[in-house]
Design an enzyme around this catalytic site. Sequence first.
Site, short mmCIF file in Angstrom:
data_model
loop_
_atom_site.label_atom_id
_atom_site.label_comp_id
_atom_site.label_asym_id
_atom_site.label_seq_id
_atom_site.Cartn_x
_atom_site.Cartn_y
_atom_site.Cartn_z
N GLY A 1 0.77 -1.22 0.06
CA GLY A 1 0.05 -0.02 0.02
C GLY A 1 0.84 1.33 0.01
CD GLU B 1 1.17 0.84 7.10
OE1 GLU B 1 0.93 0.84 6.01
OE2 GLU B 1 0.70 -0.24 7.74
CG ASP B 2 -1.53 1.24 3.16
OD1 ASP B 2 -1.26 1.32 4.41
OD2 ASP B 2 -2.04 0.64 2.43
CG ASP C 1 -8.68 -0.44 9.30
OD1 ASP C 1 -9.57 0.40 9.27
OD2 ASP C 1 -8.85 -1.65 9.40
N GLY D 1 -4.90 -0.80 13.61
CA GLY D 1 -3.45 -0.54 14.49
C GLY D 1 -2.65 -1.71 14.82
CE LYS E 1 -10.52 2.72 6.72
NZ LYS E 1 -11.19 1.17 6.48
NE ARG F 1 -2.11 -2.98 -4.41
CZ ARG F 1 -2.10 -3.28 -3.10
NH1 ARG F 1 -2.26 -2.18 -2.24
NH2 ARG F 1 -2.36 -4.63 -2.60
P1 IMP Z 1 -4.63 -2.67 10.62
O1 IMP Z 1 -3.43 -3.61 10.92
O2 IMP Z 1 -5.91 -2.79 10.81
O3 IMP Z 1 -4.16 -1.39 11.01
O4 IMP Z 1 -4.49 -2.89 9.04
C1 IMP Z 1 -3.53 -2.05 8.19
C2 IMP Z 1 -3.63 -2.45 6.66
O5 IMP Z 1 -4.99 -3.00 6.09
C3 IMP Z 1 -3.16 -1.30 5.96
O6 IMP Z 1 -1.89 -0.99 6.00
C4 IMP Z 1 -3.90 -1.35 4.59
O7 IMP Z 1 -2.97 -1.94 3.80
C5 IMP Z 1 -5.16 -2.44 4.84
N1 IMP Z 1 -6.37 -1.37 5.08
C6 IMP Z 1 -6.88 -0.92 6.14
N2 IMP Z 1 -8.01 -0.15 5.68
C7 IMP Z 1 -8.12 -0.35 4.32
C8 IMP Z 1 -9.13 0.43 3.64
O8 IMP Z 1 -9.90 1.10 3.93
N3 IMP Z 1 -8.59 0.22 1.97
C9 IMP Z 1 -7.62 -0.58 1.70
N4 IMP Z 1 -6.98 -1.13 2.62
C10 IMP Z 1 -7.21 -1.00 3.90
MG MG Z 2 -0.45 -1.32 4.58
#
Ligand code: IMP
Ligand code: MG
Length: 174
Positions: free
Chosen positions: A42, A96-97, A100, A102, A128, A162
């Site tokens: 991402g 990081e992109d 979410d 975390g 988010k 993407r």
């Molecule tokens: P986390 O571990 O839940 O914070 O997930 C993070 C990863 O999930 C991010 O680095 C993204 O690659 C992916 N991700 C989370 N939310 C989205 C979204 O709304 N669209 C696309 N990818 C997402």
């Molecule tokens: Mg990611």
Amino acid sequence: MKIDKVLFSEAEIRECVRRLAGQIERDYAESTELLCVGVLKGCFVFMADIIRALSRDVTVNFMEVSSYGDSTVGGELKILKDLTVDIKGRDVLIIEDIIDSGRTISKLREELLSRGPASLKLCAMFDKPARREVECDADYIGLEVPDVFVVGYGLDYAEKYRNLPYLAEIKAED
Ligand code: IMP
Ligand code: MG
């Protein structure tokens, strides 16, 4: 799934990247080397933009990770692609992109901290906060998004979208 609405335009993203780069440049003014670690896949669009918005020297490296496991037992970090450099004693900035839940980033942080960097900070283009399950504060945050699934600017849905230059919300087709 289809693109529902644009949340941040290409111009808004560009402006935000400029702001983040300004903050990073100021904070690392005294640092001789800044190593940007991109979290694949991402990060790749944001990474390309942010490093070109910096006028100082940087080096780049990449990691690809996924987090899995039961949250009640902490889960684990699966390293799909590791760094190709030693980060010991270096100033490291994770790129990081989006943050979410975390989970991924907090585990990645722990892993990188265990390797003994001189400093470790986190820069995320999108955040988010409504979805957070694990406490995780980024040092540099671009734009806050609501609790919806977003694509574009490097982020995918099933590996698609993407390449969109803006950030959009997608919804199921009805
Ligand atoms: P986390 O571990 O839940 O914070 O997930 C993070 C990863 O999930 C991010 O680095 C993204 O690659 C992916 N991700 C989370 N939310 C989205 C979204 O709304 N669209 C696309 N990818 C997402
Ligand atoms: Mg990611």
